[in-house]
Design a protein around this motif. Structure first.
Motif: not given
Length: 293
Positions: A29-35, A84-92
């Protein structure tokens, strides 16, 4: 993917523990859990983690939840993590098929410049986090071949609606969020992608988690997101077809195979038609995927 476990990108120990959780997928997670002041550090940590585990022979699928399209942060997220080749991206906070098309274009550019195959990175969209998104749920069909799943969320939606709560005293979702859940399920079915249920926020209440999983499976969801490793075993168990269910599905498939062209078959005094066959085939596919997970 039966279980998708959220982990903050900047939590090294939690990421390591998550790899051993048994989850089918990790959502870095780079979104809500990251200040806000930690975003850059979290991007670098996410890329380092992905690069370190990408070649593991038996690993969970790796998703990265980026920041939303309207935040001004998503381009920096993608610039760092896609190499870094993630399998998927989650779009919020996705708002319909147009949002997925927009993300598709961004991914295509970074795949091309980074030497990745076209379409390497898939997309899971969170389809219900804004009031506007509810009116656009039917627009995902045909938006992008990258789209692999739709899920829904109640926390951000409740803020956008100005609501005081999203659950009642028994922990059940209130009407606006039940509507969002239904729209997500229908949108996923229309787009022919996986429907993934939202998180159970009280990770200590195993009974409530199991109830939510069973109700979600009953209605057509095939997986659920998790916020704690302790939730993963319950989610995996509920979304793995039971031996009895597999045996029944196999009997239906075999009966139709033995009667080519039949519209209806009888098994043990019960009649089954073509929709039952489609349901049986889907269940057997999920059982096979669970075996391989």
């Amino acid at each position: 993917m039966r279980s998708l476990l959220f982990v903050p990108a900047d939590a090294e120990k939690k990421l390591a523990k998550a790899m051993e959780s048994g989850a089918d997928a990790l959502i870095v997670d780079l979104e809500d859990s990251i200040a806000p002041e930690r975003k850059a550090t979290a991007r670098a940590a996410a890329a380092e983690f992905l690069a370190a585990v990408a070649a593991w022979p038996s690993r969970p699928r790796l998703l990265v939840r980026v920041n939303g399209l309207d935040t001004g942060l998503i381009d920096a997220d993608l610039d760092v993590v896609i190499p870094a080749r993630p399998d998927l991206v989650m779009l919020p906070k996705a708002e319909g098929g147009a949002a997925v098309i927009h993300l598709d274009a961004k991914l295509a550019v970074r795949e091309a410049t980074g030497g990745l195959p076209d379409g390497h990175v898939g997309v899971v969209a969170i389809a219900t986090e804004t009031a506007r998104s509810l009116f656009l749920a039917g627009t995902y069909q045909g938006a992008s071949r990258r789209l692999a799943g739709l899920t829904w969320g109640a926390e951000d939606l409740s803020v956008d609606l100005g609501a005081e709560a999203n659950r009642d005293a028994d922990g059940r979702f209130l009407d606006p969020y039940r509507l969002a859940r239904t729209l997500c399920l229908a949108a996923a079915a229309a787009a022919r992608v996986q429907a993934i249920d939202t998180v159970a926020v009280d990770f200590r209440d195993e009974g409530r988690l199991r109830r939510e999983c069973e109700e979600a499976r009953r209605d057509g969801f095939t997986g659920k997101m998790a916020i704690h490793p302790a939730q993963v075993p319950v989610i995996n168990a509920v979304f793995t077809p039971t031996p009895d269910a597999v045996a029944k599905a196999r009997a239906i498939v075999d009966a139709f195979a033995a009667a080519p062209g039949a519209g209806v078959v009888g098994i043990g005094g019960v009649m089954y038609d073509r929709p039952h066959l489609a349901r049986a085939e889907a269940l057997l596919a999920r059982a096979k995927a669970a075996e391989e997970a």
